[in-house]
Design a protein around this motif. Sequence first.
Motif, PDB file in Angstrom:
ATOM      1  N   TYR A 114       0.834  -1.204  -0.076  1.00 58.86           N
ATOM      2  CA  TYR A 114      -0.067   0.072  -0.029  1.00 58.86           C
ATOM      3  C   TYR A 114       0.540   1.102  -0.087  1.00 58.86           C
ATOM      4  CZ  TYR A 114      -3.375  -3.457   1.307  1.00 58.86           C
ATOM      5  OH  TYR A 114      -4.166  -4.566   1.098  1.00 58.86           O
ATOM      6  N   PRO A 115       1.709   1.511  -0.893  1.00 63.70           N
ATOM      7  CA  PRO A 115       2.286   2.812  -0.902  1.00 63.70           C
ATOM      8  C   PRO A 115       1.785   3.817  -1.205  1.00 63.70           C
ATOM      9  CG  PRO A 115       2.723   1.428  -3.144  1.00 63.70           C
ATOM     10  CD  PRO A 115       1.952   0.520  -2.181  1.00 63.70           C
ATOM     11  N   PRO A 116       2.116   5.186  -0.973  1.00 63.96           N
ATOM     12  CA  PRO A 116       1.542   6.255  -1.542  1.00 63.96           C
ATOM     13  C   PRO A 116       1.677   6.287  -3.046  1.00 63.96           C
ATOM     14  CG  PRO A 116       3.581   6.655  -0.195  1.00 63.96           C
ATOM     15  CD  PRO A 116       3.282   5.375  -0.191  1.00 63.96           C
ATOM     16  N   PRO A 117       0.704   6.927  -3.660  1.00 62.92           N
ATOM     17  CA  PRO A 117       0.734   7.052  -5.219  1.00 62.92           C
ATOM     18  C   PRO A 117       2.096   7.979  -5.671  1.00 62.92           C
ATOM     19  CG  PRO A 117      -1.627   7.810  -4.352  1.00 62.92           C
ATOM     20  CD  PRO A 117      -0.421   7.627  -3.196  1.00 62.92           C
ATOM     21  N   ALA A 118       2.488   8.603  -5.038  1.00 63.54           N
ATOM     22  CA  ALA A 118       3.696   9.394  -5.545  1.00 63.54           C
ATOM     23  C   ALA A 118       5.078   8.293  -5.556  1.00 63.54           C
ATOM     24  CB  ALA A 118       4.146  10.605  -4.618  1.00 63.54           C
ATOM     25  N   GLU A 119       4.794   7.480  -4.308  1.00 66.42           N
ATOM     26  CA  GLU A 119       6.150   6.240  -4.574  1.00 66.42           C
ATOM     27  C   GLU A 119       5.843   5.277  -5.733  1.00 66.42           C
ATOM     28  OE1 GLU A 119       8.095   3.422  -1.314  1.00 66.42           O
ATOM     29  OE2 GLU A 119       6.675   4.944  -0.704  1.00 66.42           O
ATOM     30  N   VAL A 120       4.731   4.989  -5.907  1.00 64.75           N
ATOM     31  CA  VAL A 120       4.371   4.143  -7.255  1.00 64.75           C
ATOM     32  C   VAL A 120       5.096   4.661  -8.458  1.00 64.75           C
ATOM     33  CG1 VAL A 120       2.678   3.061  -8.387  1.00 64.75           C
ATOM     34  CG2 VAL A 120       2.412   2.898  -6.003  1.00 64.75           C
ATOM     35  N   VAL A 121       4.440   6.043  -8.689  1.00 65.66           N
ATOM     36  CA  VAL A 121       4.932   6.845  -9.779  1.00 65.66           C
ATOM     37  C   VAL A 121       6.401   6.831  -9.965  1.00 65.66           C
ATOM     38  CG1 VAL A 121       4.762   9.140 -11.139  1.00 65.66           C
ATOM     39  CG2 VAL A 121       2.734   8.087 -10.111  1.00 65.66           C
ATOM     40  N   GLY A 122       7.052   7.231  -8.939  1.00 65.87           N
ATOM     41  CA  GLY A 122       8.515   7.200  -8.596  1.00 65.87           C
ATOM     42  C   GLY A 122       9.109   6.059  -9.032  1.00 65.87           C
ATOM     43  N   HIS A 123       8.642   4.961  -8.700  1.00 64.08           N
ATOM     44  CA  HIS A 123       9.222   3.449  -8.928  1.00 64.08           C
ATOM     45  C   HIS A 123       8.870   3.167 -10.490  1.00 64.08           C
ATOM     46  CE1 HIS A 123      10.449  -0.700  -8.490  1.00 64.08           C
ATOM     47  NE2 HIS A 123       9.213  -1.080  -8.885  1.00 64.08           N
ATOM     48  N   ARG A 124       7.879   3.592 -10.883  1.00 61.44           N
ATOM     49  CA  ARG A 124       7.912   3.426 -12.502  1.00 61.44           C
ATOM     50  C   ARG A 124       8.619   4.437 -13.177  1.00 61.44           C
ATOM     51  NH1 ARG A 124       3.713  -0.094 -13.769  1.00 61.44           N
ATOM     52  NH2 ARG A 124       2.414  -0.980 -12.000  1.00 61.44           N
ATOM     53  N   LEU A 125       8.769   5.432 -12.800  1.00 63.54           N
ATOM     54  CA  LEU A 125       9.876   6.421 -13.435  1.00 63.54           C
ATOM     55  C   LEU A 125      11.091   5.714 -13.587  1.00 63.54           C
ATOM     56  CD1 LEU A 125       8.596   9.828 -12.002  1.00 63.54           C
ATOM     57  CD2 LEU A 125       8.738   9.190 -14.638  1.00 63.54           C
ATOM     58  N   ARG A 126      11.550   5.120 -12.506  1.00 63.55           N
ATOM     59  CA  ARG A 126      13.039   4.726 -12.405  1.00 63.55           C
ATOM     60  C   ARG A 126      13.073   3.581 -13.237  1.00 63.55           C
ATOM     61  NH1 ARG A 126      11.901   5.883  -7.219  1.00 63.55           N
ATOM     62  NH2 ARG A 126      11.517   3.617  -6.593  1.00 63.55           N
ATOM     63  N   MET A 127      12.090   2.557 -13.179  1.00 60.82           N
ATOM     64  CA  MET A 127      12.143   1.233 -14.198  1.00 60.82           C
ATOM     65  C   MET A 127      11.865   1.788 -15.642  1.00 60.82           C
ATOM     66  SD  MET A 127      10.074  -1.572 -12.315  1.00 60.82           S
ATOM     67  CE  MET A 127       8.286  -0.842 -12.685  1.00 60.82           C
ATOM     68  N   ASN A 128      11.246   2.778 -15.934  1.00 61.73           N
ATOM     69  CA  ASN A 128      10.914   3.001 -17.389  1.00 61.73           C
ATOM     70  C   ASN A 128      12.091   3.811 -17.792  1.00 61.73           C
ATOM     71  OD1 ASN A 128       8.413   1.800 -18.417  1.00 61.73           O
ATOM     72  ND2 ASN A 128       8.114   2.424 -16.305  1.00 61.73           N
ATOM     73  N   THR A 129      12.577   4.766 -17.142  1.00 59.92           N
ATOM     74  CA  THR A 129      14.017   5.563 -17.316  1.00 59.92           C
ATOM     75  C   THR A 129      15.025   4.638 -17.702  1.00 59.92           C
ATOM     76  OG1 THR A 129      13.280   7.403 -16.204  1.00 59.92           O
ATOM     77  CG2 THR A 129      15.688   7.192 -16.632  1.00 59.92           C
ATOM     78  N   PHE A 130      15.217   3.697 -16.769  1.00 58.82           N
ATOM     79  CA  PHE A 130      16.406   2.367 -16.928  1.00 58.82           C
ATOM     80  C   PHE A 130      15.855   1.925 -18.514  1.00 58.82           C
ATOM     81  CE2 PHE A 130      16.313  -2.017 -16.951  1.00 58.82           C
ATOM     82  CZ  PHE A 130      17.685  -2.545 -17.121  1.00 58.82           C
ATOM     83  N   LEU A 131      14.729   1.357 -18.724  1.00 57.98           N
ATOM     84  CA  LEU A 131      14.468   0.790 -20.055  1.00 57.98           C
ATOM     85  C   LEU A 131      15.030   1.643 -21.182  1.00 57.98           C
ATOM     86  CD1 LEU A 131      13.376  -1.547 -21.754  1.00 57.98           C
ATOM     87  CD2 LEU A 131      11.036  -0.271 -21.564  1.00 57.98           C
ATOM     88  N   GLY A 132      14.504   2.860 -21.142  1.00 55.90           N
ATOM     89  CA  GLY A 132      14.819   3.733 -22.174  1.00 55.90           C
ATOM     90  C   GLY A 132      16.256   3.848 -22.465  1.00 55.90           C
ATOM     91  N   LYS A 133      17.065   3.889 -21.271  1.00 59.48           N
ATOM     92  CA  LYS A 133      18.434   3.940 -21.495  1.00 59.48           C
ATOM     93  C   LYS A 133      19.024   2.616 -22.104  1.00 59.48           C
ATOM     94  CE  LYS A 133      19.267   7.596 -17.979  1.00 59.48           C
ATOM     95  NZ  LYS A 133      19.876   7.892 -16.831  1.00 59.48           N
ATOM     96  N   TRP A 134      18.563   1.712 -21.484  1.00 61.47           N
ATOM     97  CA  TRP A 134      19.030   0.378 -22.267  1.00 61.47           C
ATOM     98  C   TRP A 134      18.738   0.155 -23.380  1.00 61.47           C
ATOM     99  CZ3 TRP A 134      16.954  -4.994 -19.950  1.00 61.47           C
ATOM    100  CH2 TRP A 134      17.716  -5.968 -20.475  1.00 61.47           C
ATOM    101  N   LEU A 135      17.417   0.527 -24.022  1.00 60.26           N
ATOM    102  CA  LEU A 135      17.042   0.391 -25.442  1.00 60.26           C
ATOM    103  C   LEU A 135      18.067   1.304 -26.297  1.00 60.26           C
ATOM    104  CD1 LEU A 135      13.171   0.336 -25.122  1.00 60.26           C
ATOM    105  CD2 LEU A 135      14.777  -1.525 -25.698  1.00 60.26           C
ATOM    106  N   GLN A 136      18.323   2.526 -25.681  1.00 60.36           N
ATOM    107  CA  GLN A 136      19.145   3.239 -26.485  1.00 60.36           C
ATOM    108  C   GLN A 136      20.680   2.944 -26.638  1.00 60.36           C
ATOM    109  OE1 GLN A 136      19.346   7.413 -24.975  1.00 60.36           O
ATOM    110  NE2 GLN A 136      21.204   8.076 -26.145  1.00 60.36           N
ATOM    111  N   TYR A 137      21.216   2.219 -25.589  1.00 51.76           N
ATOM    112  CA  TYR A 137      22.490   1.534 -25.545  1.00 51.76           C
ATOM    113  C   TYR A 137      22.430   0.360 -26.389  1.00 51.76           C
ATOM    114  CZ  TYR A 137      26.340  -1.421 -23.895  1.00 51.76           C
ATOM    115  OH  TYR A 137      27.521  -2.028 -24.173  1.00 51.76           O
TER     116      TYR A 137
END
Length: 169
Positions: free
Chosen positions: A116-139
């Motif tokens: 039951y995380p606060p919504p801001a924490e869920v969005v922050g976690h998703r931001l980190r995972m999807n930023t990682f994916l973007g950098k990986w795909l670019q690499y």
Amino acid sequence: MQQALPIVARIPRIGRFGWLMGLYAENHARLTRLFAPAGLACGSYVSSLGDGLDVRLDVLERHRYTVELRLTYDLCDPVTGEPDPSAYLRLYNDARQVETTHCYVGRRWQDVIGMYPPPAEVVGHRLRMNTFLGKWLQYLAEQGHGVATLRPAPPLAAPRAPLAAVARD
């Protein structure tokens, strides 16, 4: 008489959720350009450049509007026997977005940030995972991976028991 507004008031501001949706769209463009997964049948594919770091793309399931994928290197973690690093992806064909659902076997968002995380924490976690994916795909694109290097491959072998469990037996 008109008053000049400060510059900050005139520049539209994007929120974290808007930024996340932008990342999803950007990752869709990158992944589609790189491997064109919407046209792949269920199964495993490997992109090899001869450098020893083959990239594996598993099309896990296909649905009418979505495709479930796993992107990983063709390497296994010696402790778990699972491919690592791994990114589990959900490609939305109709919305033209790609979402990273989780990045490690057994580590869904509930395992990382709690039930039951606060919504801001869920969005922050998703931001980190999807930023990682973007950098990986670019690499991967910069290294030369793509549709031209993608070949069908046998599925990964069933995961081995962790080394700690083998040592106990």
